[in-house]
Design an enzyme around this catalytic site. Structure first.
Site, mmCIF file in Angstrom:
data_model
loop_
_atom_site.group_PDB
_atom_site.id
_atom_site.type_symbol
_atom_site.label_atom_id
_atom_site.label_comp_id
_atom_site.label_asym_id
_atom_site.label_seq_id
_atom_site.Cartn_x
_atom_site.Cartn_y
_atom_site.Cartn_z
ATOM 1 N N HIS A 198 0.825 -1.205 0.033
ATOM 2 C CA HIS A 198 -0.134 -0.018 0.124
ATOM 3 C C HIS A 198 0.801 1.076 0.017
ATOM 4 C CE1 HIS A 198 0.337 -0.373 4.496
ATOM 5 N NE2 HIS A 198 0.464 0.986 4.339
ATOM 6 N N ASP A 232 -0.091 -7.564 1.323
ATOM 7 C CA ASP A 232 0.270 -6.378 1.395
ATOM 8 C C ASP A 232 1.972 -6.402 1.630
ATOM 9 O OD1 ASP A 232 0.070 -3.651 1.758
ATOM 10 O OD2 ASP A 232 -0.194 -3.577 4.033
ATOM 11 N N SER A 312 5.100 1.984 7.712
ATOM 12 C CA SER A 312 4.630 0.945 6.946
ATOM 13 C C SER A 312 5.877 0.514 6.177
ATOM 14 C CB SER A 312 3.483 1.365 6.060
ATOM 15 O OG SER A 312 2.144 1.193 6.460
#
Length: 460
Positions: A198, A232, A312
Site C-alpha cells: 500500500h 500487502d 509501513s
C-alpha cells in the site's frame, strides 16, 4: 486485474458482507511539511564500616552467691561418634576406587551432555514447529543476510545494527510526486528492498516515481519488481545500491508474548526513527484496508511499540537484531490527528517474516506471488459469534467442492487450531501454500466431522 477479495475464489468475504474496519494501513501518509531537530555523576564511594570497638573492661568475676553450687568445670566437646580423648582420622579410600570414580564421572558427564543436547534439540524443534503464526517451508539459503547479534543486545545496540539496513520510501500518491511516505528494509546484497504494497501501489499503477532514502540521507530511484496486495507486500529494486547492508532475518514463530521488540522506520516522514516495546500477542487475525477492494488479511504479530503513519514496510526486530516482521497496520479508535490519520495507540500489527520471505522469493523468481484458495466464500460481516466461519457459497469445480464442503457448513478448526470467524479462517488458510493439504473440522446439521482440502493457488 482487480486485486479485491470479491474476485478471489478463496475463503473470502461473501458478497455484501461488511469488511470490519479493524485496522488501517500506516503507509501512504503525506510527509510532514516541516522537520524538527532535537534541542555526571561521579563515582559513588561506599560508606565506610566502623571497626568494632573493644568492650569496656568489666568488673572482675565474682563468686556465686552463697547457697549456689559452684559451676561445673569447663569441658571440650567432641563429636558424638568419637571416643573422648582420641584424635579423629579421615578414612582413606582404597586405591582401586579412584579409577572407578574417574570413569563414573566421564560417563555421567557424557550422558548429561547428550541429554542436554537432546533436550535443546527438542525445545528448538518445538519452538520452530510450523503453526498458525507463520507459513512452513521457509528457505533462507538463497538470501545473503547479516548474522544476528551473538548475544541479545540493548535497544541502542539493535538500532546501531539495523538502522543502516532501513530506508525511507517516498512515492507518488494521487498525482502528488512525494505524496506517500513509508519505510522498508534491505533484503539482500543485490539492491532489493521490502516494503508494504500500500506504500507504493498508487505509484506502481500510474508509473509514478519512487525513491528510497538511506540512513545517510542519500536518495536513489527505485523500481517495483512485484507486489502482492493479498499479503500487502512489495519488492523494490535500487540499481547501484548493492552496497547497502542487508538486514538479518529471524523467525516470528519463535517469538513469545512479552518479548522485547524494536520498530524502525520513518513515521510521519521522520526518517531513522526507533521505538521499542514488546510482543503483545501472536496469531492475531486482522484485515487492513478501508474497502473490500484493497483489503489484505494478516496473521499478525501484535506489538505496543509506537507505530505511526509512515512506519509501513519498516522492520520489527528482536533484540538479536533480526527482522521478525514487517510493520503494516495500526488499530484505530475513530480518533484522528492533524493529518486526518489516526496515530499510535499502542496496538500495531506486523506481517510475520516467514510470509515475507516466501512472497519475496516468489516475486523475485516469477515477478508475481501466489496465495492459497479453497474456492468458497464465507461470512466476514455481521455480529461476531466467535464459533466458526459459515460457508455462504461453494464454487463449482473447486477444492472445496472436491472435498465435500457444502453451503451452510460451519468451519470451526483448521489443522486442529480453532477459528472464530470468517477473517480468522481466511488468515489461517493463507499461512499455508498452494498444493498443501489441510484439515477442516466442520459442523453440519449438528454433527461434527473432518474433511481434507488440497489448496489451489491464485496470483495476487
Amino acid at each position: 486485474m482487480n486485486d479485491g477479495p470479491e474476485n478471489d475464489p478463496d475463503a473470502t468475504p461473501a458478497p455484501g458482507s461488511a469488511v470490519p474496519e479493524q485496522t488501517q494501513p500506516i503507509g501512504g501518509q503525506r510527509p510532514a511539511a516541516e522537520r524538527w531537530a532535537p534541542p555526571g555523576q561521579g563515582p559513588v564511594t561506599p560508606a565506610s564500616v566502623p571497626a568494632a570497638s573493644a568492650p569496656p573492661p568489666g568488673p572482675p568475676p565474682t563468686s556465686p552467691p552463697s547457697g549456689y553450687p559452684p559451676p561445673p568445670p569447663t569441658q571440650v566437646l567432641a563429636p558424638a561418634h568419637a571416643p573422648s580423648g582420641h584424635r579423629l582420622e579421615r578414612a582413606r579410600p582404597p586405591g582401586w576406587m579412584w579409577p572407578f570414580v574417574a570413569l563414573l564421572a566421564l560417563v555421567v558427564g557424557a550422558g548429561s551432555g547428550i541429554l542436554g543436547a537432546i533436550a535443546y534439540s527438542s525445545w528448538d524443534d518445538d519452538s520452530d514447529e510450523p503453526g498458525a503464526s507463520s507459513p512452513s517451508n521457509v528457505d533462507y539459503s538463497d538470501l545473503t543476510t547479516q548474522p544476528p547479534l551473538q548475544k541479545p543486545g540493548s535497544v541502542a545496540r539493535v538500532a546501531q545494527e539495523v538502522l543502516p539496513s532501513t530506508v525511507q520510501i517516498i512515492a507518488e500518491l494521487d498525482g502528488v510526486e512525494a505524496g506517500a511516505t513509508g519505510s522498508g528494509f534491505v533484503l539482500d546484497d543485490q539492491g532489493h528492498i521490502i516494503t508494504n504494497n500500500h506504500v507504493v501501489a498508487d505509484a506502481a499503477e500510474n508509473d509514478g516515481p519512487i525513491e528510497i532514502v538511506d540512513q545517510d540521507g542519500n536518495r536513489q530511484n527505485a523500481t517495483v519488481v512485484g507486489r502482492s496486495p493479498v499479503y500487502d507486500l512489495a519488492v523494490l529494486h535500487v540499481a547501484g545500491a548493492e552496497d547497502l547492508k542487508p538486514a538479518s532475518l529471524g523467525r516470528s514463530r519463535t517469538l513469545r508474548v512479552g518479548e522485547p521488540v524494536v520498530a524502525i522506520g520513518a513515521p510521519l516522514g521522520l526518517s531513522s526513527t526507533v521505538t521499542s516495546g514488546i510482543v503483545s500477542a501472536l496469531n492475531r487475525p486482522v484485515t487492513t484496508g478501508s474497502t473490500a477492494d484493497d483489503s489484505s488479511y494478516i496473521n499478525a504479530v501484535q506489538t505496543d511499540a509506537a507505530i505511526n503513519p509512515g512506519n509501513s514496510g519498516g522492520p520489527l526486530v528482536n533484540l538479536q537484531g533480526q527482522v521478525v516482521g514487517v510493520n503494516s497496520a495500526i488499530a484505530t479508535n475513530g480518533g484522528g490527528s492533524i493529518d486526518d490519520e489516526a496515530g499510535n495507540i499502542g496496538v500495531g500489527f506486523a506481517i510475520p517474516v516467514e510470509q515475507v520471505v516466501i512472497t519475496a522469493d516468489q516475486i523475485l523468481e516469477n515477478g508475481e506471488a501466489q496465495y492459497p484458495v479453497i474456492g468458497a466464500r464465507v461470512q466476514t460481516g455481521g455480529p461476531a459469534e466467535f464459533d466458526g466461519a459459515t460457508v455462504d457459497e461453494v464454487i463449482p469445480d473447486s477444492p472445496a467442492q472436491d472435498a465435500g464442503l457444502q453451503n451452510g457448513d460451519l468451519i470451526t478448526h483448521v489443522n486442529g487450531d480453532r477459528v472464530t470467524d470468517g477473517i480468522a479462517l481466511i488468515v489461517a488458510i493463507r499461512t499455508h501454500q498452494p498444493g498443501e493439504t489441510i484439515e477442516f473440522t466442520i459442523r453440519r446439521d449438528g454433527d461434527e466431522q473432518t474433511i481434507q482440502v488440497t489448496l489451489d493457488g491464485e496470483v495476487g
